[in-house]
Design a protein around this motif. Structure first.
Motif, PDB file in Angstrom:
ATOM      1  N   ASP A 101      -0.655  13.378 -11.268  1.00  0.00           N
ATOM      2  CA  ASP A 101      -1.584  12.433 -11.896  1.00  0.00           C
ATOM      3  C   ASP A 101      -1.634  11.103 -11.143  1.00  0.00           C
ATOM      4  O   ASP A 101      -2.685  10.472 -11.040  1.00  0.00           O
ATOM      5  N   VAL A 102      -0.467  10.667 -10.664  1.00  0.00           N
ATOM      6  CA  VAL A 102      -0.341   9.363 -10.005  1.00  0.00           C
ATOM      7  C   VAL A 102       0.494   9.543  -8.744  1.00  0.00           C
ATOM      8  O   VAL A 102       1.556  10.178  -8.776  1.00  0.00           O
ATOM      9  N   LEU A 103       0.021   8.978  -7.641  1.00  0.00           N
ATOM     10  CA  LEU A 103       0.789   8.976  -6.402  1.00  0.00           C
ATOM     11  C   LEU A 103       1.092   7.530  -6.039  1.00  0.00           C
ATOM     12  O   LEU A 103       0.188   6.706  -5.929  1.00  0.00           O
ATOM     13  N   VAL A 104       2.373   7.233  -5.885  1.00  0.00           N
ATOM     14  CA  VAL A 104       2.854   5.878  -5.604  1.00  0.00           C
ATOM     15  C   VAL A 104       3.358   5.829  -4.171  1.00  0.00           C
ATOM     16  O   VAL A 104       4.132   6.699  -3.751  1.00  0.00           O
ATOM     17  N   THR A 105       2.945   4.830  -3.421  1.00  0.00           N
ATOM     18  CA  THR A 105       3.446   4.650  -2.063  1.00  0.00           C
ATOM     19  C   THR A 105       3.444   3.153  -1.744  1.00  0.00           C
ATOM     20  O   THR A 105       2.418   2.579  -1.403  1.00  0.00           O
ATOM     21  N   LEU A 106       4.593   2.527  -1.909  1.00  0.00           N
ATOM     22  CA  LEU A 106       4.710   1.077  -1.774  1.00  0.00           C
ATOM     23  C   LEU A 106       5.472   0.719  -0.501  1.00  0.00           C
ATOM     24  O   LEU A 106       6.576   1.211  -0.269  1.00  0.00           O
ATOM     25  N   GLN A 107       4.861  -0.145   0.302  1.00  0.00           N
ATOM     26  CA  GLN A 107       5.453  -0.614   1.554  1.00  0.00           C
ATOM     27  C   GLN A 107       5.808   0.560   2.466  1.00  0.00           C
ATOM     28  O   GLN A 107       6.884   0.612   3.058  1.00  0.00           O
ATOM     29  N   VAL A 108       4.870   1.483   2.601  1.00  0.00           N
ATOM     30  CA  VAL A 108       5.088   2.700   3.387  1.00  0.00           C
ATOM     31  C   VAL A 108       4.036   2.873   4.475  1.00  0.00           C
ATOM     32  O   VAL A 108       4.364   3.167   5.627  1.00  0.00           O
ATOM     33  N   ILE A 109       2.773   2.676   4.138  1.00  0.00           N
ATOM     34  CA  ILE A 109       1.702   3.060   5.054  1.00  0.00           C
ATOM     35  C   ILE A 109       1.790   2.329   6.390  1.00  0.00           C
ATOM     36  O   ILE A 109       1.387   2.862   7.428  1.00  0.00           O
ATOM     37  N   GLU A 110       2.340   1.137   6.387  1.00  0.00           N
ATOM     38  CA  GLU A 110       2.473   0.373   7.634  1.00  0.00           C
ATOM     39  C   GLU A 110       3.481   1.007   8.601  1.00  0.00           C
ATOM     40  O   GLU A 110       3.500   0.690   9.790  1.00  0.00           O
ATOM     41  N   HIS A 111       4.321   1.919   8.107  1.00  0.00           N
ATOM     42  CA  HIS A 111       5.312   2.593   8.943  1.00  0.00           C
ATOM     43  C   HIS A 111       4.757   3.842   9.626  1.00  0.00           C
ATOM     44  O   HIS A 111       5.422   4.394  10.506  1.00  0.00           O
ATOM     45  N   LEU A 112       3.587   4.296   9.234  1.00  0.00           N
ATOM     46  CA  LEU A 112       3.106   5.620   9.614  1.00  0.00           C
ATOM     47  C   LEU A 112       2.192   5.568  10.838  1.00  0.00           C
ATOM     48  O   LEU A 112       1.415   4.627  11.015  1.00  0.00           O
ATOM     49  N   TRP A 113       2.264   6.638  11.621  1.00  0.00           N
ATOM     50  CA  TRP A 113       1.449   6.727  12.827  1.00  0.00           C
ATOM     51  C   TRP A 113       0.002   7.103  12.532  1.00  0.00           C
ATOM     52  O   TRP A 113      -0.908   6.751  13.286  1.00  0.00           O
ATOM     53  N   ASP A 114      -0.237   7.826  11.450  1.00  0.00           N
ATOM     54  CA  ASP A 114      -1.590   8.327  11.162  1.00  0.00           C
ATOM     55  C   ASP A 114      -1.943   8.056   9.696  1.00  0.00           C
ATOM     56  O   ASP A 114      -1.956   8.979   8.878  1.00  0.00           O
ATOM     57  N   PRO A 115      -2.237   6.797   9.343  1.00  0.00           N
ATOM     58  CA  PRO A 115      -2.562   6.484   7.946  1.00  0.00           C
ATOM     59  C   PRO A 115      -3.725   7.291   7.373  1.00  0.00           C
ATOM     60  O   PRO A 115      -3.644   7.715   6.207  1.00  0.00           O
ATOM     61  N   GLY A 130      -7.364  11.263 -10.165  1.00  0.00           N
ATOM     62  CA  GLY A 130      -5.986  10.788 -10.168  1.00  0.00           C
ATOM     63  C   GLY A 130      -5.883   9.422  -9.502  1.00  0.00           C
ATOM     64  O   GLY A 130      -6.786   8.979  -8.774  1.00  0.00           O
ATOM     65  N   THR A 131      -4.767   8.755  -9.737  1.00  0.00           N
ATOM     66  CA  THR A 131      -4.616   7.355  -9.331  1.00  0.00           C
ATOM     67  C   THR A 131      -3.631   7.208  -8.182  1.00  0.00           C
ATOM     68  O   THR A 131      -2.527   7.763  -8.225  1.00  0.00           O
ATOM     69  N   LEU A 132      -4.034   6.450  -7.178  1.00  0.00           N
ATOM     70  CA  LEU A 132      -3.171   6.075  -6.067  1.00  0.00           C
ATOM     71  C   LEU A 132      -2.749   4.619  -6.246  1.00  0.00           C
ATOM     72  O   LEU A 132      -3.592   3.744  -6.459  1.00  0.00           O
ATOM     73  N   LEU A 133      -1.446   4.360  -6.177  1.00  0.00           N
ATOM     74  CA  LEU A 133      -0.892   3.014  -6.262  1.00  0.00           C
ATOM     75  C   LEU A 133      -0.221   2.708  -4.932  1.00  0.00           C
ATOM     76  O   LEU A 133       0.700   3.427  -4.527  1.00  0.00           O
ATOM     77  N   LEU A 134      -0.673   1.659  -4.268  1.00  0.00           N
ATOM     78  CA  LEU A 134      -0.242   1.406  -2.885  1.00  0.00           C
ATOM     79  C   LEU A 134      -0.006  -0.081  -2.672  1.00  0.00           C
ATOM     80  O   LEU A 134      -0.765  -0.915  -3.165  1.00  0.00           O
ATOM     81  N   SER A 135       1.046  -0.403  -1.935  1.00  0.00           N
ATOM     82  CA  SER A 135       1.226  -1.782  -1.485  1.00  0.00           C
ATOM     83  C   SER A 135       1.586  -1.780  -0.003  1.00  0.00           C
ATOM     84  O   SER A 135       2.124  -0.796   0.531  1.00  0.00           O
ATOM     85  N   THR A 136       1.287  -2.895   0.658  1.00  0.00           N
ATOM     86  CA  THR A 136       1.558  -3.028   2.084  1.00  0.00           C
ATOM     87  C   THR A 136       1.524  -4.505   2.441  1.00  0.00           C
ATOM     88  O   THR A 136       0.845  -5.288   1.775  1.00  0.00           O
ATOM     89  N   PRO A 137       2.246  -4.922   3.477  1.00  0.00           N
ATOM     90  CA  PRO A 137       2.173  -6.329   3.873  1.00  0.00           C
ATOM     91  C   PRO A 137       0.756  -6.701   4.327  1.00  0.00           C
ATOM     92  O   PRO A 137       0.047  -5.874   4.910  1.00  0.00           O
ATOM     93  N   ASN A 138       0.358  -7.909   4.047  1.00  0.00           N
ATOM     94  CA  ASN A 138      -0.933  -8.422   4.524  1.00  0.00           C
ATOM     95  C   ASN A 138      -0.780  -8.833   5.985  1.00  0.00           C
ATOM     96  O   ASN A 138      -0.070  -9.786   6.297  1.00  0.00           O
ATOM     97  N   ARG A 139      -1.437  -8.125   6.868  1.00  0.00           N
ATOM     98  CA  ARG A 139      -1.311  -8.411   8.298  1.00  0.00           C
ATOM     99  C   ARG A 139      -1.651  -9.855   8.631  1.00  0.00           C
ATOM    100  O   ARG A 139      -1.049 -10.465   9.534  1.00  0.00           O
ATOM    101  N   LEU A 140      -2.573 -10.446   7.900  1.00  0.00           N
ATOM    102  CA  LEU A 140      -3.050 -11.782   8.234  1.00  0.00           C
ATOM    103  C   LEU A 140      -1.983 -12.848   8.048  1.00  0.00           C
ATOM    104  O   LEU A 140      -2.049 -13.920   8.656  1.00  0.00           O
ATOM    105  N   THR A 141      -0.999 -12.577   7.206  1.00  0.00           N
ATOM    106  CA  THR A 141       0.060 -13.569   6.969  1.00  0.00           C
ATOM    107  C   THR A 141       1.440 -13.069   7.377  1.00  0.00           C
ATOM    108  O   THR A 141       2.380 -13.858   7.449  1.00  0.00           O
ATOM    109  N   PHE A 142       1.573 -11.778   7.664  1.00  0.00           N
ATOM    110  CA  PHE A 142       2.901 -11.212   7.900  1.00  0.00           C
ATOM    111  C   PHE A 142       3.304 -11.232   9.363  1.00  0.00           C
ATOM    112  O   PHE A 142       4.490 -11.355   9.682  1.00  0.00           O
ATOM    113  N   SER A 143       2.357 -11.072  10.275  1.00  0.00           N
ATOM    114  CA  SER A 143       2.698 -10.894  11.682  1.00  0.00           C
ATOM    115  C   SER A 143       1.760 -11.675  12.590  1.00  0.00           C
ATOM    116  O   SER A 143       0.630 -11.990  12.209  1.00  0.00           O
TER     117      SER A 143
END
Length: 245
Positions: A101-115, A130-143
């Motif tokens: 029903d819900v897929l959670v992926t927090l602070q993960v996608i930035e680590h992957l080669w093929d998002p 179904g619901t996707l819950l995702l978090s990732t660093p904001n490139r504009l302020t992180f790096s």
């Protein structure tokens, strides 16, 4: 006694005073997203230490926590018995199509080669709508431009890039929020010029005692989420719904 995990910089861990800022920053996103998991069959892709999956398990019908690292999976299985820990490659999530029903992926996608391929796998695993819950660093302020600061990050995203990536993967973005410092952390930013930069300026052993105390006292409630001025936020938090095929 459950196996311990080493602090490598690839994931954050609870219970380490010098790591507390990053742990609480991640915890704030989990706390904001837990209500979407109530009564649901949940899969967390890239569970790390497992504290988030365990928090979700308090409200969900069931939680499968997936990580590629065998030591991590053993730790999660031992430390958090209400979570089902599974070792698998995130490029091939170990569930049937439409199983969660819900897929959670927090602070993960930035680590992957093929998002895009990863998000396609997330869409496959989710039931229709179904619901996707995702978090990732904001490139504009992180790096700095074109060079992730964290050596474990492959590609970081801006708010516009994240929205585009989710849309192209077959999701409708219903909420895109920015996580930032609340009032107390804003005061610490002024005290240390930048609370984040002060921590990154040197190893914890070299920190000023005042900085060490300030970091140890950070709590999840010291962060806030807002849908305005996303470009200046620290982290991006997305809620997206799988569109019908």
């Amino acid at each position: 006694m459950h196996p311990s995990l080493a602090l490598t910089g690839e994931r954050t861990l609870p219970g380490i005073p010098a790591e507390n800022y990053w742990f609480r920053r991640h915890e704030a996103a989990y706390e904001a997203l837990v209500p979407f998991c109530r009564g649901a069959v949940v899969l967390e892709a890239g569970c790390g230490e497992g504290y988030g999956a365990d928090r979700i398990a308090a409200v969900a019908r069931s939680v499968v926590a997936v990580d590629y690292d065998a030591t991590t999976v053993a730790h999660v299985a031992a430390a958090y018995p209400r979570v089902r820990a599974v070792r698998a490659n995130l490029a091939a999530l170990p569930v049937a199509a439409g199983a969660v029903d819900v897929l959670v992926t927090l602070q993960v996608i930035e680590h992957l080669w093929d998002p895009p391929a990863f998000l396609a796998g997330c869409a496959r695993a989710l039931r229709p709508a179904g619901t996707l819950l995702l978090s990732t660093p904001n490139r504009l302020t992180f790096s700095p431009p074109n060079r992730p600061l964290n050596p474990f990050h492959h590609r970081e995203l801006s708010p516009a890039e994240l929205r585009e990536l989710l849309t192209e993967a077959g999701f409708e973005v219903t909420r895109l929020l920015g996580l930032r410092h609340g009032r107390r952390l804003a005061q610490l930013d002024r005290r240390f010029s930048s609370l984040v930069d002060a921590q990154l300026a040197g190893p914890p052993a070299a920190w000023h005692p005042e900085l060490r105390r300030a970091v140890a006292r950070v709590r999840a409630r010291d962060f806030v989420l807002s849908g305005t001025d996303l470009d200046s936020s620290l982290d991006l938090v997305a809620v997206a719904v799988r569109r019908p095929a």
